[in-house]
Design a protein around this motif. Structure first.
Motif, PDB file in Angstrom:
ATOM      1  N   ALA A  82      -1.549   3.724   0.022  1.00 20.00           N
ATOM      2  CA  ALA A  82      -2.968   3.857   0.576  1.00 20.00           C
ATOM      3  C   ALA A  82      -2.932   4.814   1.943  1.00 20.00           C
ATOM      4  CB  ALA A  82      -3.190   2.540   1.058  1.00 20.00           C
ATOM      5  N   ASN A  83      -1.778   4.872   2.648  1.00 23.47           N
ATOM      6  CA  ASN A  83      -1.651   5.724   3.697  1.00 23.47           C
ATOM      7  C   ASN A  83      -1.816   7.234   3.214  1.00 23.47           C
ATOM      8  OD1 ASN A  83      -1.391   3.422   5.077  1.00 23.47           O
ATOM      9  ND2 ASN A  83       1.027   3.605   5.233  1.00 23.47           N
ATOM     10  N   ILE A  84      -1.243   7.264   2.047  1.00 29.57           N
ATOM     11  CA  ILE A  84      -1.205   9.057   1.596  1.00 29.57           C
ATOM     12  C   ILE A  84      -2.584   9.393   1.241  1.00 29.57           C
ATOM     13  CG2 ILE A  84      -0.441  10.473  -0.122  1.00 29.57           C
ATOM     14  CD1 ILE A  84       2.147   8.689  -0.231  1.00 29.57           C
ATOM     15  N   PHE A  85      -3.514   8.447   0.793  1.00 28.62           N
ATOM     16  CA  PHE A  85      -4.796   8.820   0.291  1.00 28.62           C
ATOM     17  C   PHE A  85      -5.657   8.906   1.428  1.00 28.62           C
ATOM     18  CE2 PHE A  85      -3.272   7.315  -4.015  1.00 28.62           C
ATOM     19  CZ  PHE A  85      -4.027   8.344  -4.689  1.00 28.62           C
ATOM     20  N   SER A  86      -5.457   7.790   2.451  1.00 32.23           N
ATOM     21  CA  SER A  86      -6.059   7.945   3.688  1.00 32.23           C
ATOM     22  C   SER A  86      -6.014   9.315   4.402  1.00 32.23           C
ATOM     23  CB  SER A  86      -5.875   6.862   4.484  1.00 32.23           C
ATOM     24  OG  SER A  86      -6.751   6.765   5.575  1.00 32.23           O
ATOM     25  N   TYR A  87      -4.657   9.552   4.363  1.00 28.91           N
ATOM     26  CA  TYR A  87      -4.434  10.980   5.051  1.00 28.91           C
ATOM     27  C   TYR A  87      -5.238  12.122   4.262  1.00 28.91           C
ATOM     28  CZ  TYR A  87      -1.810  15.388   5.763  1.00 28.91           C
ATOM     29  OH  TYR A  87      -1.323  16.725   6.373  1.00 28.91           O
ATOM     30  N   GLY A  91      -9.130   9.669   6.283  1.00 31.74           N
ATOM     31  CA  GLY A  91      -9.470   8.182   6.783  1.00 31.74           C
ATOM     32  C   GLY A  91      -8.630   8.065   7.959  1.00 31.74           C
ATOM     33  N   ASP A  92      -8.960   6.755   8.493  1.00 27.29           N
ATOM     34  CA  ASP A  92      -8.113   6.480   9.947  1.00 27.29           C
ATOM     35  C   ASP A  92      -6.695   5.966   9.339  1.00 27.29           C
ATOM     36  OD1 ASP A  92      -7.120   5.314  12.211  1.00 27.29           O
ATOM     37  OD2 ASP A  92      -9.098   4.537  12.782  1.00 27.29           O
ATOM     38  N   ILE A  93      -5.561   6.826   9.454  1.00 27.17           N
ATOM     39  CA  ILE A  93      -4.287   6.306   9.056  1.00 27.17           C
ATOM     40  C   ILE A  93      -3.877   5.297   9.926  1.00 27.17           C
ATOM     41  CG2 ILE A  93      -2.025   7.298   8.673  1.00 27.17           C
ATOM     42  CD1 ILE A  93      -3.388  10.062   8.239  1.00 27.17           C
ATOM     43  N   ALA A  94      -4.152   5.232  11.474  1.00 23.79           N
ATOM     44  CA  ALA A  94      -3.391   4.267  12.081  1.00 23.79           C
ATOM     45  C   ALA A  94      -4.116   2.852  11.820  1.00 23.79           C
ATOM     46  CB  ALA A  94      -3.954   4.660  13.510  1.00 23.79           C
ATOM     47  N   LEU A  95      -5.381   2.984  11.251  1.00 25.74           N
ATOM     48  CA  LEU A  95      -6.075   1.540  10.882  1.00 25.74           C
ATOM     49  C   LEU A  95      -5.025   1.363   9.419  1.00 25.74           C
ATOM     50  CD1 LEU A  95      -8.199  -0.607  10.993  1.00 25.74           C
ATOM     51  CD2 LEU A  95      -9.776   1.015   9.910  1.00 25.74           C
TER      52      LEU A  95
END
Length: 282
Positions: A82-87, A91-95
């Protein structure tokens, strides 16, 4: 096949350690900064999607074992992907990292509970269908202990953590592909029938996970920037975890099938969804 099943928990432990390598105590402290987004995302993950999964199983009259598989998938936390897709989709990667951290801890308690209730409900014509306490502890250990180990490595051996982080990410992809192939092979005689039975259900569940994960936060005033993070965290389920639990703790390949089929849809849907929501303003 016995060797494959023996190595599954070890492989998953490496994947979950990799998840822990990305987390710090500060990720948990960030809850104070974004309480609305985090509480809303957790509500969608733990209450809304689990309820929807149950309704879908009933509406489609799925066979009991496949229903349990869908519920296991719904109860699984978001994956590190999910972090990769958010990047990729701003998206808010920290969140994302914070939600992954909290979800991993909570899932150690909620996943065995939801799985036990699902086994009891859908397989109520058999004896002793619920998870025994020893297996509940096993699920708890599978989820939580490796994550804590990963966090400790990052905290006390940061240089070593940095060196192995890339390896673990590549391993996670290879491991997911391996267990999908293994699960399909173990059910090769019935896999087409299962895909016909569960394909529409998993595609619908994937669509709902991503869509509700985005629009429910927006309805309560969360920014599009943070809503994207919520959407990917909720929509990208940890299918690796679900498949491993089905094959090792429950020792039932049929229960793994929904997570296997979901994995085939998950990334395609995430790319399409990410492309669409990118058009909205942050």
């Amino acid at each position: 096949m016995n060797i494959f099943l023996t190595l599954l928990p070890i492989g998953l432990a490496i994947v979950m350690i990799g998840l822990g390598l990305e987390l710090t105590i500060n990720d948990f402290k960030r809850v104070r900064k974004h309480p609305k987004a985090i509480i809303t995302a957790l509500f969608c993950q733990l209450v809304l999607l689990v309820s929807l999964a149950f309704i879908i199983c009933k509406l489609f009259s799925l066979p009991p074992l496949l229903s349990v598989g869908v519920m296991l998938l719904a109860a699984s936390p978001g994956g590190p992907t999910a972090n990769i897709f958010s990047y990729l989709y701003k998206g808010d990667i920290a969140l994302n990292v914070t939600l992954t951290a909290i979800n991993s801890i909570i899932a150690a308690f909620t996943l065995p509970l939801i799985l036990n209730l699902s086994l009891s409900y859908f397989l109520n014509d058999t004896q002793q269908v619920g998870l025994q306490f020893s297996k509940i502890i096993q699920v708890f250990i599978i989820i939580l202990v490796p994550v804590i180990i990963g966090m400790l490595i990052r905290a006390y051996l940061p240089k070593f953590a940095h060196k192995i982080e890339k390896f673990v990410k590549y391993f996670a992809v290879a491991f997911l592909v391996t267990i999908i192939v293994g699960a399909i092979y173990s059910q090769k005689d019935q896999i087409l029938e299962y895909i016909l039975q569960i394909g529409t259900v998993t595609a619908l569940f994937c669509f709902l996970s991503l869509t509700l994960g985005y629009f429910i936060p927006k309805l309560v005033g969360v920014s599009s920037f943070q809503a994207r993070a919520c959407s990917f965290e909720i929509g990208i389920h940890n299918s690796t975890l679900a498949i491993t639990i089905a094959l090792t703790v429950l020792a039932n390949p049929t229960i793994a099938i929904p997570a296997v089929v979901y994995s085939l849809f998950m990334y395609i849907f995430a790319i399409i969804f990410g492309t669409i929501v990118m058009r909205e303003k942050r």
